[in-house]
Design a protein around this motif. Structure first.
Motif, PDB file in Angstrom:
ATOM      1  N   PHE A 274       0.840  -1.198   0.000  1.00 53.04           N
ATOM      2  CA  PHE A 274       0.000   0.000   0.000  1.00 53.04           C
ATOM      3  C   PHE A 274       0.878   1.251   0.000  1.00 53.04           C
ATOM      4  O   PHE A 274       1.757   1.384   0.848  1.00 53.04           O
ATOM      5  CB  PHE A 274      -0.911  -0.027   1.226  1.00 53.04           C
ATOM      6  N   PRO A 275       0.644   2.190  -0.903  1.00 52.87           N
ATOM      7  CA  PRO A 275       1.566   3.301  -1.107  1.00 52.87           C
ATOM      8  C   PRO A 275       1.523   4.391  -0.035  1.00 52.87           C
ATOM      9  O   PRO A 275       2.520   5.008   0.254  1.00 52.87           O
ATOM     10  CB  PRO A 275       1.141   3.872  -2.468  1.00 52.87           C
ATOM     11  N   THR A 276       0.349   4.692   0.546  1.00 51.46           N
ATOM     12  CA  THR A 276       0.244   5.774   1.530  1.00 51.46           C
ATOM     13  C   THR A 276      -0.090   5.207   2.903  1.00 51.46           C
ATOM     14  O   THR A 276      -0.425   4.026   3.047  1.00 51.46           O
ATOM     15  CB  THR A 276      -0.854   6.776   1.126  1.00 51.46           C
ATOM     16  N   ILE A 277      -0.037   6.087   3.920  1.00 55.09           N
ATOM     17  CA  ILE A 277      -0.306   5.646   5.299  1.00 55.09           C
ATOM     18  C   ILE A 277      -1.747   5.172   5.448  1.00 55.09           C
ATOM     19  O   ILE A 277      -2.016   4.119   6.038  1.00 55.09           O
ATOM     20  CB  ILE A 277      -0.007   6.798   6.291  1.00 55.09           C
ATOM     21  N   ILE A 278      -2.685   5.941   4.914  1.00 53.86           N
ATOM     22  CA  ILE A 278      -4.101   5.564   5.028  1.00 53.86           C
ATOM     23  C   ILE A 278      -4.365   4.264   4.276  1.00 53.86           C
ATOM     24  O   ILE A 278      -5.092   3.385   4.752  1.00 53.86           O
ATOM     25  CB  ILE A 278      -5.003   6.706   4.509  1.00 53.86           C
ATOM     26  N   ASP A 279      -3.758   4.135   3.105  1.00 56.37           N
ATOM     27  CA  ASP A 279      -3.887   2.876   2.350  1.00 56.37           C
ATOM     28  C   ASP A 279      -3.302   1.713   3.134  1.00 56.37           C
ATOM     29  O   ASP A 279      -3.824   0.594   3.090  1.00 56.37           O
ATOM     30  CB  ASP A 279      -3.177   2.995   0.996  1.00 56.37           C
ATOM     31  N   THR A 280      -2.215   1.981   3.854  1.00 55.01           N
ATOM     32  CA  THR A 280      -1.591   0.924   4.663  1.00 55.01           C
ATOM     33  C   THR A 280      -2.536   0.455   5.762  1.00 55.01           C
ATOM     34  O   THR A 280      -2.734  -0.748   5.957  1.00 55.01           O
ATOM     35  CB  THR A 280      -0.279   1.443   5.291  1.00 55.01           C
ATOM     36  N   VAL A 281      -3.121   1.411   6.485  1.00 49.67           N
ATOM     37  CA  VAL A 281      -4.038   1.064   7.587  1.00 49.67           C
ATOM     38  C   VAL A 281      -5.242   0.276   7.063  1.00 49.67           C
ATOM     39  O   VAL A 281      -5.556  -0.812   7.553  1.00 49.67           O
ATOM     40  CB  VAL A 281      -4.501   2.343   8.321  1.00 49.67           C
ATOM     41  N   ASN A 282      -5.921   0.825   6.082  1.00 50.73           N
ATOM     42  CA  ASN A 282      -7.141   0.190   5.560  1.00 50.73           C
ATOM     43  C   ASN A 282      -6.838  -1.094   4.799  1.00 50.73           C
ATOM     44  O   ASN A 282      -7.533  -2.097   4.951  1.00 50.73           O
ATOM     45  CB  ASN A 282      -7.901   1.170   4.662  1.00 50.73           C
ATOM     46  N   GLY A 283      -5.799  -1.068   3.969  1.00 45.84           N
ATOM     47  CA  GLY A 283      -5.463  -2.242   3.164  1.00 45.84           C
ATOM     48  C   GLY A 283      -4.996  -3.408   4.004  1.00 45.84           C
ATOM     49  O   GLY A 283      -5.391  -4.551   3.778  1.00 45.84           O
ATOM     50  N   LEU A 284      -4.129  -3.116   4.987  1.00 41.74           N
ATOM     51  CA  LEU A 284      -3.647  -4.190   5.855  1.00 41.74           C
ATOM     52  C   LEU A 284      -4.786  -4.792   6.664  1.00 41.74           C
ATOM     53  O   LEU A 284      -4.862  -6.017   6.840  1.00 41.74           O
ATOM     54  CB  LEU A 284      -2.562  -3.638   6.783  1.00 41.74           C
ATOM     55  N   GLN A 285      -5.691  -3.941   7.128  1.00 44.06           N
ATOM     56  CA  GLN A 285      -6.869  -4.425   7.855  1.00 44.06           C
ATOM     57  C   GLN A 285      -7.714  -5.356   6.995  1.00 44.06           C
ATOM     58  O   GLN A 285      -8.086  -6.460   7.416  1.00 44.06           O
ATOM     59  CB  GLN A 285      -7.695  -3.209   8.320  1.00 44.06           C
ATOM     60  N   ASP A 286      -8.001  -4.943   5.762  1.00 39.96           N
ATOM     61  CA  ASP A 286      -8.832  -5.762   4.873  1.00 39.96           C
ATOM     62  C   ASP A 286      -8.133  -7.059   4.473  1.00 39.96           C
ATOM     63  O   ASP A 286      -8.771  -8.109   4.377  1.00 39.96           O
ATOM     64  CB  ASP A 286      -9.212  -4.953   3.623  1.00 39.96           C
ATOM     65  N   PHE A 287      -6.841  -6.994   4.248  1.00 41.30           N
ATOM     66  CA  PHE A 287      -6.092  -8.204   3.891  1.00 41.30           C
ATOM     67  C   PHE A 287      -6.120  -9.217   5.036  1.00 41.30           C
ATOM     68  O   PHE A 287      -6.348 -10.416   4.832  1.00 41.30           O
ATOM     69  CB  PHE A 287      -4.645  -7.832   3.537  1.00 41.30           C
ATOM     70  N   LEU A 288      -5.912  -8.731   6.260  1.00 42.94           N
ATOM     71  CA  LEU A 288      -5.920  -9.635   7.423  1.00 42.94           C
ATOM     72  C   LEU A 288      -7.307 -10.231   7.647  1.00 42.94           C
ATOM     73  O   LEU A 288      -7.432 -11.398   8.033  1.00 42.94           O
ATOM     74  CB  LEU A 288      -5.461  -8.877   8.672  1.00 42.94           C
ATOM     75  N   ILE A 289      -8.355  -9.442   7.418  1.00 41.44           N
ATOM     76  CA  ILE A 289      -9.719  -9.966   7.582  1.00 41.44           C
ATOM     77  C   ILE A 289      -9.977 -11.101   6.601  1.00 41.44           C
ATOM     78  O   ILE A 289     -10.596 -12.110   6.953  1.00 41.44           O
ATOM     79  CB  ILE A 289     -10.753  -8.838   7.419  1.00 41.44           C
ATOM     80  N   CYS A 290      -9.520 -10.950   5.353  1.00 46.02           N
ATOM     81  CA  CYS A 290      -9.695 -12.020   4.361  1.00 46.02           C
ATOM     82  C   CYS A 290      -9.103 -13.324   4.858  1.00 46.02           C
ATOM     83  O   CYS A 290      -9.688 -14.402   4.682  1.00 46.02           O
ATOM     84  CB  CYS A 290      -9.043 -11.630   3.030  1.00 46.02           C
ATOM     85  N   VAL A 291      -7.930 -13.249   5.495  1.00 48.90           N
ATOM     86  CA  VAL A 291      -7.262 -14.448   6.008  1.00 48.90           C
ATOM     87  C   VAL A 291      -7.968 -14.957   7.262  1.00 48.90           C
ATOM     88  O   VAL A 291      -8.235 -16.156   7.414  1.00 48.90           O
ATOM     89  CB  VAL A 291      -5.773 -14.142   6.301  1.00 48.90           C
ATOM     90  N   GLU A 292      -8.293 -14.040   8.164  1.00 44.78           N
ATOM     91  CA  GLU A 292      -8.838 -14.436   9.468  1.00 44.78           C
ATOM     92  C   GLU A 292     -10.257 -14.979   9.369  1.00 44.78           C
ATOM     93  O   GLU A 292     -10.667 -15.795  10.204  1.00 44.78           O
ATOM     94  CB  GLU A 292      -8.795 -13.230  10.417  1.00 44.78           C
TER      95      GLU A 292
END
Length: 396
Positions: A274-292
């Motif tokens: 994810f290129p920006t800080i906000i993208d990092t927060v939201n993207g990492l959250q969504d990616f982890l939810i997909c796995v969890e």
């Protein structure tokens, strides 16, 4: 025999439908991955694999409960809770690919989270009402129940039930209100989701949701503590932990990621998805939810088994799912609590007005008494003056 054939047919059609979806979606994912070699697309591709593994597990549990719909007063809420996992998984996967939809899809997902907590509470209450003999007597026998040291004790079990139900229901209502605020503030570019910055509204919305959620969770724990013996056959601890796990994933995890990002512990250099800080927060959250959610789907199947409901088979499973989708019970509860709360407020205002009227009457009476006394005193003085004048004239 007829029943077995229909069940086998449904199972076969479910497998065929899922296979068709996989055969269409998976090649599209591979094509997108080969077309765009960015790490963000790789995260989306990996998340999609977990989502496709999650869906059949979740749908298996939902369809099994819909087929063996022997206790609608309980299974209606179970089906709603089980739908939580595929909704979260699909939502996160779509947002991972189309982050501009985050404000709309994530708030819907969060509203469903609050709705799921409400359904779990109603599931416990309906079990007590329909499955526990003499529950009407039992709930009145529990008396002088303490909440916290700073709060007055509840009179009996009925008071606990009503207060806990309202404590959980308020979270559903607060989530709807804060979602509306999120939509409006995003339009005016003052929301800034995922970044802890008190110049924007996301931080305040997160605090409000957090406080409301803590009240709801506390009410669930208190309710279980009071009715632990009666709820024992249901084994609600593992069910509560499943829901708590999903709540943690969808809320506390996002707060934790935002804090770690704010202090530079997680940076875009470490997470090049994810290129920006906000993208990092939201993207990492969504990616982890997909796995969890794959883990959550298995946990929900274990926590809400269909085995206690194998008494009867109702093969019109689509209508059973439609019955679970009917949320008229939620609107009824909202109206009931509104009427109850409005009645209490009206009663308090009426009492305050009566007290004010009595106070005013007392003041008027006191003022009248004071005037009478002053008049009498003045009259007495005037009489004395007149008497003295008469005496003076006589002397002359």
């Amino acid at each position: 025999m007829n029943t077995d054939k229909i069940k086998k047919f449904l199972a076969f059609m479910s497998c065929i439908s899922y296979a068709i979806v996989v055969l269409i979606v998976l090649p599209l994912c591979i094509y997108e991955k080969n077309r765009d070699h960015s790490t963000k697309v790789e995260a989306w591709f990996i998340g999609g694999i977990f989502v496709m593994a999650t869906l059949p597990v979740s749908m298996y549990g939902i369809i099994k409960h819909a087929l063996h719909y022997s206790k609608p007063h309980l299974q209606k809420y179970i089906i709603r809770i089980l739908f939580m996992v595929p909704i979260y998984a699909l939502n996160s996967w779509i947002v991972l690919k189309f982050p501009q939809t985050s404000i709309y899809l994530d708030t819907i997902r969060e509203c469903y989270e609050a709705f799921s907590i409400y359904n779990f509470m109603m599931y416990l209450i309906n079990f007590l009402k329909h499955e526990v003999p003499d529950f009407e007597i039992i709930k009145y026998s529990k008396r002088n129940i303490r909440w916290l040291c700073c709060l007055p004790a509840c009179e009996n079990g009925v008071s606990v039930l009503d207060k806990c139900k309202f404590g959980v229901l308020q979270y559903t209502l607060i989530r709807v209100i804060t979602s509306f605020i999120a939509y409006v503030s995003e339009i005016f570019k003052v929301y800034n989701e995922g970044e802890i910055d008190f110049r924007f509204l996301w931080s305040y919305v997160a605090i409000a949701n957090n406080f409301s959620q803590m009240i709801a969770m506390f009410c669930l724990i208190l309710f279980y503590t009071v009715y632990r013996k009666e709820l024992a056959p249901l084994k609600p601890i593992r069910q509560y932990l499943c829901i708590k796990f999903v709540v943690f994933v969808t809320f506390w995890q996002s707060i934790l990621i935002a804090i770690l990002t704010k202090f530079g512990i997680i940076s875009t250099n470490q997470w090049p998805y994810f290129p920006t800080i906000i993208d990092t927060v939201n993207g990492l959250q969504d990616f982890l939810i997909c796995v969890e959610m794959f883990i959550a789907s298995i946990a929900h199947i274990i926590a809400f088994p269909v085995s206690p409901y194998l008494i009867d088979e109702r093969l019109n499973w689509l209508s059973n799912i439609a019955n679970a989708a009917n949320v008229s019970d939620l609107s009824y509860e909202v109206r009931s609590h509104y009427d109850h709360f409005y009645g209490k407020v009206k009663s308090a205002l009426r009492k305050a007005k009566s007290s004010e009227t009595v106070a005013n009457s007392n003041e008027d009476a006191n003022e009248y008494t004071r005037l009478v006394i002053e008049t009498q005193d003045s009259y007495g003085i005037q009489t004395q003056i007149e008497n003295d004048s008469v005496d003076l004239i006589v002397e002359i």
